[in-house]
Design a protein around this motif. Structure first.
Motif, PDB file in Angstrom:
ATOM      1  N   ALA A 150       0.921  -1.309   0.080  1.00 42.52           N
ATOM      2  CA  ALA A 150      -0.102  -0.031  -0.058  1.00 42.52           C
ATOM      3  C   ALA A 150       0.939   1.315  -0.281  1.00 42.52           C
ATOM      4  CB  ALA A 150      -1.070  -0.010   1.162  1.00 42.52           C
ATOM      5  N   GLY A 151       0.602   1.979  -0.944  1.00 44.65           N
ATOM      6  CA  GLY A 151       1.105   3.360  -0.963  1.00 44.65           C
ATOM      7  C   GLY A 151       2.396   3.503  -1.962  1.00 44.65           C
ATOM      8  N   ASP A 152       2.918   2.347  -2.425  1.00 47.10           N
ATOM      9  CA  ASP A 152       3.976   2.059  -3.329  1.00 47.10           C
ATOM     10  C   ASP A 152       3.383   2.379  -5.090  1.00 47.10           C
ATOM     11  OD1 ASP A 152       5.280   0.873  -1.509  1.00 47.10           O
ATOM     12  OD2 ASP A 152       5.239  -1.181  -1.970  1.00 47.10           O
ATOM     13  N   LEU A 153       4.189   3.111  -5.570  1.00 44.63           N
ATOM     14  CA  LEU A 153       4.369   3.105  -7.068  1.00 44.63           C
ATOM     15  C   LEU A 153       4.232   1.706  -7.472  1.00 44.63           C
ATOM     16  CD1 LEU A 153       3.773   5.141  -9.398  1.00 44.63           C
ATOM     17  CD2 LEU A 153       6.287   5.358  -9.559  1.00 44.63           C
ATOM     18  N   TYR A 154       3.327   1.206  -7.806  1.00 46.92           N
ATOM     19  CA  TYR A 154       3.326  -0.238  -8.082  1.00 46.92           C
ATOM     20  C   TYR A 154       4.202  -0.581  -8.975  1.00 46.92           C
ATOM     21  CZ  TYR A 154       1.330  -4.687  -9.273  1.00 46.92           C
ATOM     22  OH  TYR A 154       1.230  -6.162  -9.597  1.00 46.92           O
ATOM     23  N   ASP A 155       5.071  -1.692  -8.549  1.00 51.44           N
ATOM     24  CA  ASP A 155       6.005  -2.378  -9.461  1.00 51.44           C
ATOM     25  C   ASP A 155       7.217  -1.579  -9.726  1.00 51.44           C
ATOM     26  OD1 ASP A 155       6.252  -5.335  -9.948  1.00 51.44           O
ATOM     27  OD2 ASP A 155       6.854  -4.607 -12.030  1.00 51.44           O
ATOM     28  N   LEU A 156       7.494  -0.353  -9.282  1.00 48.01           N
ATOM     29  CA  LEU A 156       8.535   0.479  -9.546  1.00 48.01           C
ATOM     30  C   LEU A 156       9.342   1.047  -8.317  1.00 48.01           C
ATOM     31  CD1 LEU A 156       6.617   2.343 -12.384  1.00 48.01           C
ATOM     32  CD2 LEU A 156       8.489   0.861 -12.732  1.00 48.01           C
ATOM     33  N   ILE A 157       8.555   1.690  -7.415  1.00 49.63           N
ATOM     34  CA  ILE A 157       9.245   2.215  -6.282  1.00 49.63           C
ATOM     35  C   ILE A 157       8.449   1.878  -4.873  1.00 49.63           C
ATOM     36  CG2 ILE A 157      10.155   4.172  -5.215  1.00 49.63           C
ATOM     37  CD1 ILE A 157      10.113   5.799  -7.896  1.00 49.63           C
ATOM     38  N   GLU A 158       8.917   1.359  -4.090  1.00 54.63           N
ATOM     39  CA  GLU A 158       8.444   1.174  -2.607  1.00 54.63           C
ATOM     40  C   GLU A 158       8.421   2.398  -1.747  1.00 54.63           C
ATOM     41  OE1 GLU A 158      12.748  -0.989  -0.780  1.00 54.63           O
ATOM     42  OE2 GLU A 158      10.855  -1.664  -0.038  1.00 54.63           O
ATOM     43  N   SER A 159       7.498   2.475  -0.810  1.00 59.28           N
ATOM     44  CA  SER A 159       7.558   3.570  -0.075  1.00 59.28           C
ATOM     45  C   SER A 159       8.593   3.882   0.979  1.00 59.28           C
ATOM     46  CB  SER A 159       6.239   3.441   0.681  1.00 59.28           C
ATOM     47  OG  SER A 159       4.866   3.398   0.088  1.00 59.28           O
ATOM     48  N   SER A 160       8.949   4.967   1.093  1.00 59.07           N
ATOM     49  CA  SER A 160      10.035   5.228   2.040  1.00 59.07           C
ATOM     50  C   SER A 160       9.901   4.757   3.415  1.00 59.07           C
ATOM     51  CB  SER A 160      10.254   6.587   2.049  1.00 59.07           C
ATOM     52  OG  SER A 160       8.934   7.515   2.453  1.00 59.07           O
ATOM     53  N   GLU A 161       8.471   4.717   3.716  1.00 55.23           N
ATOM     54  CA  GLU A 161       8.101   4.163   5.159  1.00 55.23           C
ATOM     55  C   GLU A 161       6.561   3.612   4.944  1.00 55.23           C
ATOM     56  OE1 GLU A 161       7.335   7.200   8.281  1.00 55.23           O
ATOM     57  OE2 GLU A 161       8.443   8.586   6.943  1.00 55.23           O
ATOM     58  N   GLU A 162       6.175   2.828   5.878  1.00 50.25           N
ATOM     59  CA  GLU A 162       4.754   2.365   5.899  1.00 50.25           C
ATOM     60  C   GLU A 162       3.748   3.146   6.708  1.00 50.25           C
ATOM     61  OE1 GLU A 162       2.821  -1.926   6.926  1.00 50.25           O
ATOM     62  OE2 GLU A 162       4.397  -1.796   5.370  1.00 50.25           O
ATOM     63  N   THR A 163       2.966   3.633   5.984  1.00 49.42           N
ATOM     64  CA  THR A 163       1.979   4.687   6.873  1.00 49.42           C
ATOM     65  C   THR A 163       0.519   4.435   6.705  1.00 49.42           C
ATOM     66  OG1 THR A 163       1.621   6.273   4.904  1.00 49.42           O
ATOM     67  CG2 THR A 163       3.689   6.746   6.409  1.00 49.42           C
ATOM     68  N   VAL A 164       0.286   2.989   6.291  1.00 53.40           N
ATOM     69  CA  VAL A 164      -0.982   2.710   5.882  1.00 53.40           C
ATOM     70  C   VAL A 164      -1.843   2.144   7.034  1.00 53.40           C
ATOM     71  CG1 VAL A 164      -0.375   0.199   5.553  1.00 53.40           C
ATOM     72  CG2 VAL A 164      -2.388   1.255   4.632  1.00 53.40           C
ATOM     73  N   LYS A 165      -3.116   2.123   7.354  1.00 51.09           N
ATOM     74  CA  LYS A 165      -3.774   2.184   8.606  1.00 51.09           C
ATOM     75  C   LYS A 165      -4.293   0.646   8.271  1.00 51.09           C
ATOM     76  CE  LYS A 165      -4.851   7.046   9.401  1.00 51.09           C
ATOM     77  NZ  LYS A 165      -5.954   8.028   9.675  1.00 51.09           N
ATOM     78  N   PRO A 166      -4.762   0.084   9.363  1.00 45.00           N
ATOM     79  CA  PRO A 166      -5.231  -1.250   9.456  1.00 45.00           C
ATOM     80  C   PRO A 166      -6.659  -1.305   8.431  1.00 45.00           C
ATOM     81  CG  PRO A 166      -4.804  -0.391  11.499  1.00 45.00           C
ATOM     82  CD  PRO A 166      -4.591   0.779  10.870  1.00 45.00           C
TER      83      PRO A 166
END
Length: 243
Positions: A150-166
């Motif tokens: 969640a939050g990633d630029l799909y299949d290209l760049i992962e998020s710098s940190e995980e901020t997604v909620k449950p």
């Protein structure tokens, strides 16, 4: 888009000479400045401004309730042909700031796809548009793949940190495209920042699952899509501002 005018107070200091002596006088000048305003893309009651990708009205699998647009995948056994499918904005956007809130069902998967070029040449929005991933990181198997969370630029760049909620909680997603610069924000944190259409960008695409899609990431103006991935997903407070 409409513009919102406002007044900027500018303090100007004017100098002049009088009779061999120097005096200074300050006055306030009102300058009208134009600022683009937010435009609602979902009025909470209708699919005005949206259509099914590839043509036609939004399918019956997409519902509206209490100001929320959602995919009624819990009842997909009752779907008929044409009920489901990705939906896209009628309008296209080039330099923009887009916002919405989303929440996902347990084990769910969806996405926000942007700079989508809609034509008969491309069967799905993801064949041209970039995707900000919407996912249950704790339950969906795609979360095991870097750049698919969640939050990633799909299949290209992962998020710098995980901020997604449950699952079941609302997340604020923001996508900013301006003069070839891209930012993705999730819950108030910038999680992805990159430059589009550079040699580095082309190399990154060439090393992704999109490498054999000639139209992927090529269009500098396009529509915004909400993805039907067959799972329950909810969206609300959808708006955009041109930059």
């Amino acid at each position: 888009m409409k513009n919102l005018g406002y007044l900027l107070m500018v303090s100007a200091t004017l100098s002049f000479s009088c009779g061999g002596s120097s005096e200074q006088s300050a006055e306030t000048v009102e300058v009208e400045v134009e600022e683009n305003e937010w435009v609602e893309l979902f009025d909470g009651t209708s699919f005005d401004g949206w259509k099914k990708y590839g043509g036609g009205e939004v399918g019956n699998a997409w519902k509206i309730k209490d100001g929320t647009l959602y995919l009624d995948a819990a009842n997909k056994e009752n779907w008929e042909q044409g009920d489901a499918g990705d939906i896209v904005t009628v309008d296209e956007f080039e330099n923009f700031h887009f916002q919405l809130e989303w929440k996902i069902a347990e084990n769910g998967n969806s996405g926000i796809i942007f700079l989508v070029h809609e034509s008969e040449e491309y069967s799905y929005p993801w064949m041209t548009g970039l995707e900000m991933q919407v996912l249950d990181n704790d339950g969906h198997p795609d979360a095991k793949i870097r750049t698919h969370r969640a939050g990633d630029l799909y299949d290209l760049i992962e998020s710098s940190e995980e901020t997604v909620k449950p699952i079941g909680e609302w997340n604020l997603a923001e996508i900013i495209v301006n003069q070839g610069e891209l930012q993705l924000h999730l819950n108030g944190v910038m999680v992805v920042s990159t430059s589009l259409w550079t040699p580095e960008w082309e190399e990154m695409v060439a090393n992704s699952k999109f490498k054999d899609m000639p139209g992927f990431g090529k269009y500098r103006k396009g529509k915004i899509a909400l993805q039907d991935h067959g799972d329950e997903v909810w969206f609300r407070n959808i708006r955009v501002k041109e930059l």
